[in-house]
Enzyme design. Structure first.
Site, mmCIF file in Angstrom:
data_model
loop_
_atom_site.group_PDB
_atom_site.id
_atom_site.type_symbol
_atom_site.label_atom_id
_atom_site.label_comp_id
_atom_site.label_asym_id
_atom_site.label_seq_id
_atom_site.Cartn_x
_atom_site.Cartn_y
_atom_site.Cartn_z
ATOM 1 N N ASP A 1 -0.001 2.321 -3.889
ATOM 2 C CA ASP A 1 -0.659 1.223 -3.173
ATOM 3 C C ASP A 1 0.199 0.852 -1.955
ATOM 4 O OD1 ASP A 1 1.441 -0.325 -4.079
ATOM 5 O OD2 ASP A 1 0.264 -1.406 -5.568
ATOM 6 N N SER A 2 -0.229 -0.180 -1.233
ATOM 7 C CA SER A 2 0.454 -0.491 0.034
ATOM 8 C C SER A 2 1.931 -0.845 -0.176
ATOM 9 C CB SER A 2 -0.266 -1.624 0.765
ATOM 10 O OG SER A 2 -0.297 -2.779 -0.050
#
Lengths: 80, 249
Positions: free
Chosen positions: A38-39
């Site tokens: 994820d980010s």
């Protein structure tokens, strides 16, 4: 450092940060689609690579680093 | 009441007042405590002794300016290495320079922002990696009733405290997926050196605004911080817990 060395070290970092097996990581693997990052993971990966290879990866460059190959390419061309 | 066995906490502004009470409360729960202070050596030594007596397995003083980002990074690195990880961060360090806005000096505005708001940011940024790596942590920011109400003479202080609420909620959203919780405690009028300076008449007037009809104690605030820092608050993040005797609801 050879390209193969860089690739191996990048894979080590990815395995460590994302908690995936190194055998799952291919040179074409996308961090988000294939490896489930994820980010926050991406930010951690970029910071870990900056430290390991002593390169600076600006945010606008980091956006283009989507696969293991992208990372290896960036590091081999920018590493002093 | 709260169990911090095996955990390490860093409390900023821990030499006096609310910060000291927080450090003691966490130590009572069995936390190792890193006490940050800005410069009052005598008060810091006293706080350290209280924390040790309260049962902290390990406790140490860390003198640095929270407004200095490099010092914050170094301190976090040192605490992780010396006290065994970092599981709880309490951003408590704060200063107030009261002045009506038309007379508020640039340096007083800037210094309050630097310490109260940038200081919390500096340490929050520094702890994200160790906490994310540990897949858990708790950050508690000390805001204030005036951050929500405003207060004549405290434009800068109130702005920093309101800013802390925005910081709290944003970072809570960013780090929730890593089980790092971020909350704020908003004290009302608490008996500390900061409020001792108020004239008696002002204090009496204040009490009339407080449904519980007394000033709070540092321990009242510390208990709320300890709750949010503990696993008993494991489903609480992005919250502002008001500890103000009902003066603002």
């Amino acid at each position: 450092m050879t390209t193969a060395n860089v690739e191996q070290k990048v894979k080590n970092i990815i395995a460590d940060q994302l908690g995936v097996g190194e055998d799952e990581i291919k040179i074409t693997s996308s961090f988000i689609e294939d490896l489930g990052a994820d980010s926050l993971d991406i930010v951690e990966l970029v910071m870990a690579m900056e430290e390991e290879f002593e390169v600076e990866i600006p945010d606008e460059e980091a956006e283009n680093i989507k696969t293991v190959q992208d990372a290896v390419n960036y590091i081999t061309t920018h590493k002093k | 009441m709260f169990d911090f066995t095996g955990k390490t906490a860093l409390v900023t502004g821990a030499s006096r007042g609310i910060g000291r009470a927080i450090a003691v409360a966490l130590a009572k729960g069995g936390a190792s405590v890193a006490l940050n202070y800005a410069g009052n050596e005598a008060a810091a030594a006293e706080a350290l002794e209280l924390v040790q007596r309260a049962g902290a397995p390990r406790a140490k003083l860390y003198r640095f300016d929270v407004a200095d980002p490099a010092a914050c990074n170094q301190a976090v690195e040192d605490v992780v290495a010396e006290l065994g990880g970092l599981h709880v961060l309490v951003n408590n360090a704060g200063i107030a320079v009261d002045q009506l806005v038309m007379r508020l000096k640039d340096e007083d505005w800037n210094r309050q922002l630097q310490v109260n708001l940038t200081g919390a940011f500096n340490l929050t940024r520094a702890v994200t990696r160790p906490m994310m790596k540990a897949r858990g942590g708790s950050i508690v920011n000390l805001t204030s009733v005036v951050g929500e109400m405003g207060n004549a003479g405290q434009a800068a202080y109130a702005a920093t405290k309101a800013g802390l609420i925005g910081l709290t909620k944003s970072v809570a959203r960013e780090l929730a997926s890593r089980n790092v919780r971020v909350n704020a405690v908003a004290p009302g009028y608490i008996e500390t050196d900061m409020t001792a300076a108020l004239p008696e008449a002002a204090k009496t007037k204040l009490q009339e605004l407080i449904p519980l009809a007394r000033l709070g104690t540092a321990e009242d605030v510390a208990n709320a911080v300890a709750f949010l820092a503990s696993d008993l608050a494991s489903y609480v993040t992005g919250e502002v817990l008001r500890v103000n005797g009902g003066m603002y609801m």
